[in-house]
Design a protein around this motif. Structure first.
Motif, PDB file in Angstrom:
ATOM      1  N   PHE A  67      14.715   8.303  -0.982  1.00  0.00           N
ATOM      2  CA  PHE A  67      15.747   7.310  -0.694  1.00  0.00           C
ATOM      3  C   PHE A  67      16.200   6.631  -1.985  1.00  0.00           C
ATOM      4  O   PHE A  67      17.399   6.412  -2.205  1.00  0.00           O
ATOM      5  CB  PHE A  67      15.198   6.292   0.296  1.00  0.00           C
ATOM      6  N   GLN A  68      15.236   6.309  -2.851  1.00  0.00           N
ATOM      7  CA  GLN A  68      15.556   5.699  -4.145  1.00  0.00           C
ATOM      8  C   GLN A  68      16.410   6.648  -4.991  1.00  0.00           C
ATOM      9  O   GLN A  68      17.361   6.233  -5.653  1.00  0.00           O
ATOM     10  CB  GLN A  68      14.259   5.374  -4.888  1.00  0.00           C
ATOM     11  N   GLU A  69      16.073   7.931  -4.960  1.00  0.00           N
ATOM     12  CA  GLU A  69      16.817   8.924  -5.741  1.00  0.00           C
ATOM     13  C   GLU A  69      18.243   9.075  -5.230  1.00  0.00           C
ATOM     14  O   GLU A  69      19.155   9.396  -6.007  1.00  0.00           O
ATOM     15  CB  GLU A  69      16.084  10.264  -5.699  1.00  0.00           C
ATOM     16  N   GLU A  70      18.451   8.849  -3.949  1.00  0.00           N
ATOM     17  CA  GLU A  70      19.798   8.912  -3.382  1.00  0.00           C
ATOM     18  C   GLU A  70      20.700   7.890  -4.061  1.00  0.00           C
ATOM     19  O   GLU A  70      21.879   8.160  -4.352  1.00  0.00           O
ATOM     20  CB  GLU A  70      19.736   8.654  -1.872  1.00  0.00           C
ATOM     21  N   ALA A 109      19.369  -0.258  -7.946  1.00  0.00           N
ATOM     22  CA  ALA A 109      18.873  -0.351  -6.564  1.00  0.00           C
ATOM     23  C   ALA A 109      17.346  -0.258  -6.548  1.00  0.00           C
ATOM     24  O   ALA A 109      16.758   0.588  -7.207  1.00  0.00           O
ATOM     25  CB  ALA A 109      19.476   0.753  -5.712  1.00  0.00           C
ATOM     26  N   ARG A 110      16.720  -1.138  -5.801  1.00  0.00           N
ATOM     27  CA  ARG A 110      15.263  -1.185  -5.706  1.00  0.00           C
ATOM     28  C   ARG A 110      14.825  -1.296  -4.244  1.00  0.00           C
ATOM     29  O   ARG A 110      15.415  -2.034  -3.461  1.00  0.00           O
ATOM     30  CB  ARG A 110      14.709  -2.397  -6.467  1.00  0.00           C
ATOM     31  N   ILE A 111      13.781  -0.552  -3.900  1.00  0.00           N
ATOM     32  CA  ILE A 111      13.159  -0.700  -2.590  1.00  0.00           C
ATOM     33  C   ILE A 111      12.142  -1.824  -2.743  1.00  0.00           C
ATOM     34  O   ILE A 111      11.083  -1.645  -3.336  1.00  0.00           O
ATOM     35  CB  ILE A 111      12.462   0.598  -2.135  1.00  0.00           C
ATOM     36  N   ASN A 112      12.472  -3.007  -2.265  1.00  0.00           N
ATOM     37  CA  ASN A 112      11.616  -4.159  -2.539  1.00  0.00           C
ATOM     38  C   ASN A 112      10.678  -4.537  -1.401  1.00  0.00           C
ATOM     39  O   ASN A 112       9.891  -5.473  -1.541  1.00  0.00           O
ATOM     40  CB  ASN A 112      12.463  -5.378  -2.933  1.00  0.00           C
ATOM     41  N   ASP A 113      10.744  -3.823  -0.295  1.00  0.00           N
ATOM     42  CA  ASP A 113       9.784  -4.111   0.782  1.00  0.00           C
ATOM     43  C   ASP A 113       9.646  -2.883   1.681  1.00  0.00           C
ATOM     44  O   ASP A 113      10.643  -2.312   2.123  1.00  0.00           O
ATOM     45  CB  ASP A 113      10.238  -5.314   1.609  1.00  0.00           C
ATOM     46  N   VAL A 114       8.413  -2.482   1.902  1.00  0.00           N
ATOM     47  CA  VAL A 114       8.107  -1.373   2.808  1.00  0.00           C
ATOM     48  C   VAL A 114       6.910  -1.799   3.641  1.00  0.00           C
ATOM     49  O   VAL A 114       5.845  -2.082   3.095  1.00  0.00           O
ATOM     50  CB  VAL A 114       7.762  -0.084   2.039  1.00  0.00           C
ATOM     51  N   HIS A 115       7.088  -1.897   4.927  1.00  0.00           N
ATOM     52  CA  HIS A 115       5.948  -2.229   5.779  1.00  0.00           C
ATOM     53  C   HIS A 115       6.154  -1.647   7.173  1.00  0.00           C
ATOM     54  O   HIS A 115       7.276  -1.313   7.560  1.00  0.00           O
ATOM     55  CB  HIS A 115       5.723  -3.743   5.854  1.00  0.00           C
ATOM     56  N   GLN A 152       3.151  10.635   2.504  1.00  0.00           N
ATOM     57  CA  GLN A 152       4.416  11.185   2.994  1.00  0.00           C
ATOM     58  C   GLN A 152       5.502  10.106   3.017  1.00  0.00           C
ATOM     59  O   GLN A 152       6.653  10.372   2.651  1.00  0.00           O
ATOM     60  CB  GLN A 152       4.208  11.756   4.404  1.00  0.00           C
ATOM     61  N   ILE A 153       5.125   8.892   3.429  1.00  0.00           N
ATOM     62  CA  ILE A 153       6.083   7.788   3.444  1.00  0.00           C
ATOM     63  C   ILE A 153       6.542   7.470   2.030  1.00  0.00           C
ATOM     64  O   ILE A 153       7.723   7.234   1.768  1.00  0.00           O
ATOM     65  CB  ILE A 153       5.466   6.545   4.107  1.00  0.00           C
ATOM     66  N   ASN A 154       5.592   7.456   1.106  1.00  0.00           N
ATOM     67  CA  ASN A 154       5.934   7.179  -0.286  1.00  0.00           C
ATOM     68  C   ASN A 154       6.905   8.220  -0.831  1.00  0.00           C
ATOM     69  O   ASN A 154       7.833   7.906  -1.582  1.00  0.00           O
ATOM     70  CB  ASN A 154       4.661   7.152  -1.133  1.00  0.00           C
ATOM     71  N   ALA A 214       0.818  -1.214   0.000  1.00  0.00           N
ATOM     72  CA  ALA A 214       0.000   0.000   0.000  1.00  0.00           C
ATOM     73  C   ALA A 214       0.849   1.259   0.000  1.00  0.00           C
ATOM     74  O   ALA A 214       0.475   2.274  -0.553  1.00  0.00           O
ATOM     75  CB  ALA A 214      -0.919   0.011   1.212  1.00  0.00           C
ATOM     76  N   LEU A 215       2.027   1.200   0.625  1.00  0.00           N
ATOM     77  CA  LEU A 215       2.887   2.375   0.711  1.00  0.00           C
ATOM     78  C   LEU A 215       3.425   2.795  -0.646  1.00  0.00           C
ATOM     79  O   LEU A 215       3.787   3.942  -0.845  1.00  0.00           O
ATOM     80  CB  LEU A 215       4.065   2.061   1.643  1.00  0.00           C
ATOM     81  N   LEU A 216       3.492   1.848  -1.597  1.00  0.00           N
ATOM     82  CA  LEU A 216       4.047   2.163  -2.900  1.00  0.00           C
ATOM     83  C   LEU A 216       3.009   2.160  -3.999  1.00  0.00           C
ATOM     84  O   LEU A 216       3.328   2.259  -5.169  1.00  0.00           O
ATOM     85  CB  LEU A 216       5.152   1.150  -3.249  1.00  0.00           C
ATOM     86  N   MET A 217       1.712   2.037  -3.634  1.00  0.00           N
ATOM     87  CA  MET A 217       0.670   1.942  -4.644  1.00  0.00           C
ATOM     88  C   MET A 217      -0.423   2.971  -4.434  1.00  0.00           C
ATOM     89  O   MET A 217      -1.594   2.719  -4.646  1.00  0.00           O
ATOM     90  CB  MET A 217       0.067   0.529  -4.642  1.00  0.00           C
TER      91      MET A 217
END
Length: 387
Positions: free
Chosen positions: A225-228, A237-243, A217-219, A13-16
């Motif tokens: 962070f991804q842009e860093e 680099a991929r953010i593959n889990d956010v919970h 805001q989290i997204n 949900a954080l990424l969608m």
């Protein structure tokens, strides 16, 4: 709905946030069979009965497990009726509305008599209602429902949302049942090796501990962070889990896209190691586009090749790559001849032969023969340079 105290996962949900959705279980009943929002109307009961028969075809709400609640955001079938399909009719194309969801048919066109919010504890109901696109007195439509759900999800305060409809003599009442996010406390990041802990956590500095977590805001922080990574050349680099755990810990897992192996193609004479030793990256390290360009230039500067290219092939592990280096070799042999004459020394000459990449090892060899002189005698001077 009850939630255990061990963990609460917000997950995908954080990424969608761009694709808001709500649970499409039978009206008034969760998949576990326990009543959640009861629709006492005849149409509502009929819709619930019909939906049970189509259980395999309808998206289901996962009943909360003992340890955690997984947030699943899928495109609900109830919204598909709001979609438009393009139909080709000869030379002209026209838009035709897709078939409506049968569960909404009893309410379509009815006057909205009341709109309510349920389940909110922190976010004021007035703030939620102010985002709705419809007002009491307007006709109920699928399109308007989809816009309202999108607007509520867009606020970012809720990880689940379910609408309820009640038929009344004057029209239809719409109740939006919301489930608020946990209260944010801290962030924990794993998998980062090239971005240090302090730098990684600074990307989430705008999240305030002790306040309700906001998915939007989290997204935004996750994208920062991804842009860093991207700005420093780590394009894989991929953010593959956010919970988020129920205790308010936001957990981020990153896969930096590591190199599994190097593969060299096109070299017939030059040894592989002569090329791979010029790589500014090593096996096991994250792939970096900036270092790859520098490495490619270093290989080209050896002077052994006409062209150098780098290609990325999928690795065995998720998001890992095999770096394929393709080269086109050129002639590295050197031959030289020279001659001259002077009154002092008479006729003199020189012949040299060498190779800048002797036997493909990267060593250079040069042999030179000089002859002539004052007495017009022949002399030889073999010189070998190994470097």
């Amino acid at each position: 709905m009850r939630v255990s105290k061990k963990s609460l996962a917000l997950g995908v949900a954080l990424l969608m946030l761009a694709a808001p959705a709500y649970a499409a279980t039978p009206m008034g009943v969760t998949s576990g069979g326990d009543p959640y929002m009861v629709d006492l109307t005849k149409a509502g009961r009929k819709a619930a009965k019909d939906a049970k028969k189509q259980k395999k075809q309808q998206p289901q709400v996962v009943t909360p497990s003992k340890d955690e609640v997984k947030v699943q955001q899928v495109a609900p079938s109830i919204l598909e009726g709001a979609a438009k399909a393009t139909v080709d009719s000869g030379e002209k194309k026209k838009e035709a509305a897709a078939p409506r969801d049968e569960r909404l048919v009893p309410y379509i066109g009815k006057k909205i008599t009341k709109q309510e919010i349920s389940g909110n504890a922190t976010v004021p109901a007035e703030a939620i209602l102010s985002t709705l696109k419809t007002k009491p007195g307007e006709a109920f439509t699928e399109e308007a429902l989809a816009e309202n759900l999108s607007a509520i999800y867009g606020m970012g305060w809720f990880y689940d949302l379910r609408p309820e409809f009640k038929l009344v003599p004057e029209g239809v009442q719409v109740i939006y049942h919301v489930m608020e996010n946990p209260v944010y406390q801290k962030v924990e990041i794993s998998g980062n090796t090239v971005v240090n802990k302090a730098k990684a956590e600074s990307c989430f500095a705008e999240l305030e501990p002790g306040k309700l977590a906001n998915l939007a805001q989290i997204n935004k922080c996750v994208q920062k962070f991804q842009e860093e990574y991207r700005s420093n050349g780590y394009i894989l680099a991929r953010i593959n889990d956010v919970h988020m755990e129920q205790d308010g810990t936001l957990k981020i897992a990153v896969n930096e896209g590591k190199i599994e192996a190097f593969k060299v193609k096109g070299n017939k004479k030059c040894k592989d190691y002569v090329i791979t030793r010029e790589m500014r990256m090593k096996v096991g390290q994250p792939f970096n586009a900036k270092l790859a360009r520098r490495s490619m230039q270093r290989v080209y500067n050896l002077g052994y090749f006409e062209d150098v290219n780098i290609k990325l092939n999928p690795g065995k592990e998720p998001n890992a790559v095999e770096v394929e280096i393709t080269v086109v070799e050129q002639n590295t042999g050197v031959f030289g001849i020279g001659a001259g004459y002077s009154n002092a020394d008479g006729f003199i000459g020189m012949i040299s032969i060498g190779d800048k990449n002797f036997r493909g090892t990267g060593d250079s060899v040069n042999i030179r023969w000089e002859f002539g002189g004052e007495d017009n005698r022949t002399m030889t001077s073999p010189i070998a340079d190994l470097g």
